[in-house]
Design a protein around this motif. Structure first.
Motif, PDB file in Angstrom:
ATOM      1  N   PHE A  29     -79.006  46.963  43.124  1.00 13.21           N
ATOM      2  CA  PHE A  29     -80.428  46.192  43.181  1.00 13.21           C
ATOM      3  C   PHE A  29     -80.078  44.711  44.588  1.00 13.21           C
ATOM      4  CE2 PHE A  29     -83.151  42.760  42.087  1.00 13.21           C
ATOM      5  CZ  PHE A  29     -84.352  43.073  42.459  1.00 13.21           C
ATOM      6  N   MET A  30     -78.931  43.551  43.828  1.00 13.00           N
ATOM      7  CA  MET A  30     -78.086  42.795  44.310  1.00 13.00           C
ATOM      8  C   MET A  30     -77.592  43.159  45.636  1.00 13.00           C
ATOM      9  SD  MET A  30     -78.292  40.529  42.095  1.00 13.00           S
ATOM     10  CE  MET A  30     -79.079  41.043  40.406  1.00 13.00           C
ATOM     11  N   ARG A  31     -77.578  43.953  46.081  1.00 15.63           N
ATOM     12  CA  ARG A  31     -76.963  44.665  47.033  1.00 15.63           C
ATOM     13  C   ARG A  31     -77.717  44.402  48.537  1.00 15.63           C
ATOM     14  NH1 ARG A  31     -72.211  47.350  45.485  1.00 15.63           N
ATOM     15  NH2 ARG A  31     -73.622  48.987  45.026  1.00 15.63           N
ATOM     16  N   ALA A  32     -78.841  45.496  47.292  1.00 16.16           N
ATOM     17  CA  ALA A  32     -80.292  45.405  48.352  1.00 16.16           C
ATOM     18  C   ALA A  32     -80.718  43.956  48.488  1.00 16.16           C
ATOM     19  CB  ALA A  32     -80.809  46.225  47.965  1.00 16.16           C
ATOM     20  N   SER A  33     -80.817  43.355  47.525  1.00 10.35           N
ATOM     21  CA  SER A  33     -81.765  42.071  47.804  1.00 10.35           C
ATOM     22  C   SER A  33     -80.809  40.935  48.571  1.00 10.35           C
ATOM     23  CB  SER A  33     -81.347  41.264  46.219  1.00 10.35           C
ATOM     24  OG  SER A  33     -82.624  41.953  45.966  1.00 10.35           O
ATOM     25  N   TRP A  34     -79.655  41.557  49.245  1.00  7.40           N
ATOM     26  CA  TRP A  34     -79.327  40.544  49.705  1.00  7.40           C
ATOM     27  C   TRP A  34     -78.552  40.836  51.094  1.00  7.40           C
ATOM     28  CZ3 TRP A  34     -78.005  37.866  44.854  1.00  7.40           C
ATOM     29  CH2 TRP A  34     -78.451  36.560  44.996  1.00  7.40           C
ATOM     30  N   GLN A  35     -79.315  42.302  51.325  1.00  5.74           N
ATOM     31  CA  GLN A  35     -79.222  42.928  52.628  1.00  5.74           C
ATOM     32  C   GLN A  35     -80.579  42.391  53.415  1.00  5.74           C
ATOM     33  OE1 GLN A  35     -78.407  47.052  51.966  1.00  5.74           O
ATOM     34  NE2 GLN A  35     -76.203  46.945  52.291  1.00  5.74           N
ATOM     35  N   ALA A  36     -81.007  42.148  52.651  1.00  5.45           N
ATOM     36  CA  ALA A  36     -82.774  42.614  52.422  1.00  5.45           C
ATOM     37  C   ALA A  36     -83.091  40.776  53.211  1.00  5.45           C
ATOM     38  CB  ALA A  36     -83.935  42.199  52.156  1.00  5.45           C
ATOM     39  N   PHE A  37     -82.680  40.049  52.723  1.00  2.00           N
ATOM     40  CA  PHE A  37     -82.443  38.380  52.403  1.00  2.00           C
ATOM     41  C   PHE A  37     -80.987  38.129  52.202  1.00  2.00           C
ATOM     42  CE2 PHE A  37     -86.395  39.980  50.558  1.00  2.00           C
ATOM     43  CZ  PHE A  37     -87.491  39.559  50.799  1.00  2.00           C
ATOM     44  N   PRO A  38     -80.365  37.750  53.413  1.00  2.00           N
ATOM     45  CA  PRO A  38     -78.884  37.252  53.351  1.00  2.00           C
ATOM     46  C   PRO A  38     -79.138  36.188  53.276  1.00  2.00           C
ATOM     47  CG  PRO A  38     -79.462  38.720  55.809  1.00  2.00           C
ATOM     48  CD  PRO A  38     -80.780  38.620  54.893  1.00  2.00           C
ATOM     49  N   ASP A  39     -80.589  35.061  53.633  1.00  4.91           N
ATOM     50  CA  ASP A  39     -79.481  33.565  53.352  1.00  4.91           C
ATOM     51  C   ASP A  39     -80.817  33.239  51.761  1.00  4.91           C
ATOM     52  OD1 ASP A  39     -82.309  34.411  53.928  1.00  4.91           O
ATOM     53  OD2 ASP A  39     -82.579  32.108  54.878  1.00  4.91           O
ATOM     54  N   LEU A  40     -80.605  34.979  50.860  1.00  2.00           N
ATOM     55  CA  LEU A  40     -81.369  34.291  49.883  1.00  2.00           C
ATOM     56  C   LEU A  40     -80.290  33.131  48.680  1.00  2.00           C
ATOM     57  CD1 LEU A  40     -83.124  35.602  47.966  1.00  2.00           C
ATOM     58  CD2 LEU A  40     -81.323  37.381  46.618  1.00  2.00           C
ATOM     59  N   ARG A  41     -80.979  32.736  48.161  1.00  2.00           N
ATOM     60  CA  ARG A  41     -80.745  31.358  47.699  1.00  2.00           C
ATOM     61  C   ARG A  41     -81.333  31.003  46.471  1.00  2.00           C
ATOM     62  NH1 ARG A  41     -82.653  29.576  52.241  1.00  2.00           N
ATOM     63  NH2 ARG A  41     -83.471  27.247  52.381  1.00  2.00           N
ATOM     64  N   PHE A  42     -80.643  30.304  45.154  1.00  2.00           N
ATOM     65  CA  PHE A  42     -81.930  29.709  44.206  1.00  2.00           C
ATOM     66  C   PHE A  42     -81.225  28.349  43.700  1.00  2.00           C
ATOM     67  CE2 PHE A  42     -81.581  34.453  43.881  1.00  2.00           C
ATOM     68  CZ  PHE A  42     -82.710  35.049  43.223  1.00  2.00           C
ATOM     69  N   GLU A  43     -82.033  26.928  43.368  1.00  2.00           N
ATOM     70  CA  GLU A  43     -82.237  26.640  42.560  1.00  2.00           C
ATOM     71  C   GLU A  43     -83.041  26.248  41.599  1.00  2.00           C
ATOM     72  OE1 GLU A  43     -83.050  24.467  46.657  1.00  2.00           O
ATOM     73  OE2 GLU A  43     -85.435  24.310  45.433  1.00  2.00           O
ATOM     74  N   GLU A  44     -82.381  25.195  40.737  1.00  2.00           N
ATOM     75  CA  GLU A  44     -83.471  24.399  39.778  1.00  2.00           C
ATOM     76  C   GLU A  44     -84.935  23.996  40.193  1.00  2.00           C
ATOM     77  OE1 GLU A  44     -80.952  24.963  35.696  1.00  2.00           O
ATOM     78  OE2 GLU A  44     -80.355  23.056  36.984  1.00  2.00           O
ATOM     79  N   PRO A  45     -85.988  23.802  40.118  1.00  2.00           N
ATOM     80  CA  PRO A  45     -86.817  22.854  39.918  1.00  2.00           C
ATOM     81  C   PRO A  45     -86.504  21.885  39.461  1.00  2.00           C
ATOM     82  CG  PRO A  45     -87.922  24.814  38.276  1.00  2.00           C
ATOM     83  CD  PRO A  45     -86.158  24.771  38.995  1.00  2.00           C
ATOM     84  N   ASN A  46     -87.264  20.737  40.416  1.00  2.00           N
ATOM     85  CA  ASN A  46     -87.269  19.566  39.346  1.00  2.00           C
ATOM     86  C   ASN A  46     -88.445  19.184  39.096  1.00  2.00           C
ATOM     87  OD1 ASN A  46     -86.356  16.809  39.355  1.00  2.00           O
ATOM     88  ND2 ASN A  46     -87.013  16.176  41.570  1.00  2.00           N
TER      89      ASN A  46
END
Length: 141
Positions: A29-46
């Motif tokens: 699932f992680m591989r597929a996610s990063w193949q679809a969204f190579p720039d995928l990133r997470f941050e904490e909200p403020n």
């Protein structure tokens, strides 16, 4: 992933048709996610939010990415559009690793941002409604 989750982890995400079970399924699932969204990133909200209660953790996050690859399943073609989505993860730990993972976020909003679903009030949405009504009518008979 192997160091973060238990071998029998149960991984639930709105984008999955059913929960992923085990390390290999989560890795896929992680591989597929990063193949679809190579720039995928997470941050904490403020402001950031983390709640801890024994072996349970809730963590708020913001996800960004651009759909430049295919989403499989179900096979959506890349749209080149970007998305920003807020969500919350619930983790249950066992022996210091995540045994149960569940993500909560608005998949409809994400799909609209990516151009997979029509925008509210658009002609495409009205056409979709007509199609759904026809389908429902034929299923009832």
């Amino acid at each position: 992933m192997e160091e973060l989750v238990t071998e029998d982890v149960l991984w639930s995400d709105p984008a999955l048709p059913e929960p992923a079970r085990g390390v290999a399924a989560v890795q896929e699932f992680m591989r597929a996610s990063w193949q679809a969204f190579p720039d995928l990133r997470f941050e904490e909200p403020n402001p950031p939010h983390v709640s801890i209660n024994g072996d349970q953790v809730a963590w708020a996050w913001r996800m960004h990415g651009t759909m430049t690859g295919r989403i499989d399943p179900p096979g959506f073609a890349p749209t080149g559009k970007s998305m920003t989505v807020d969500g919350v993860d619930l983790w249950i730990f066992r022996d210091g690793r995540i045994a149960t993972y569940r993500a909560f976020y608005d998949l409809t909003d994400l799909s609209r941002q990516l151009g997979i679903m029509p925008l509210p009030g658009s002609g495409a949405e009205r056409a979709m409604v007509v199609g759904q009504r026809l389908q429902a009518r034929f299923q009832r008979h």
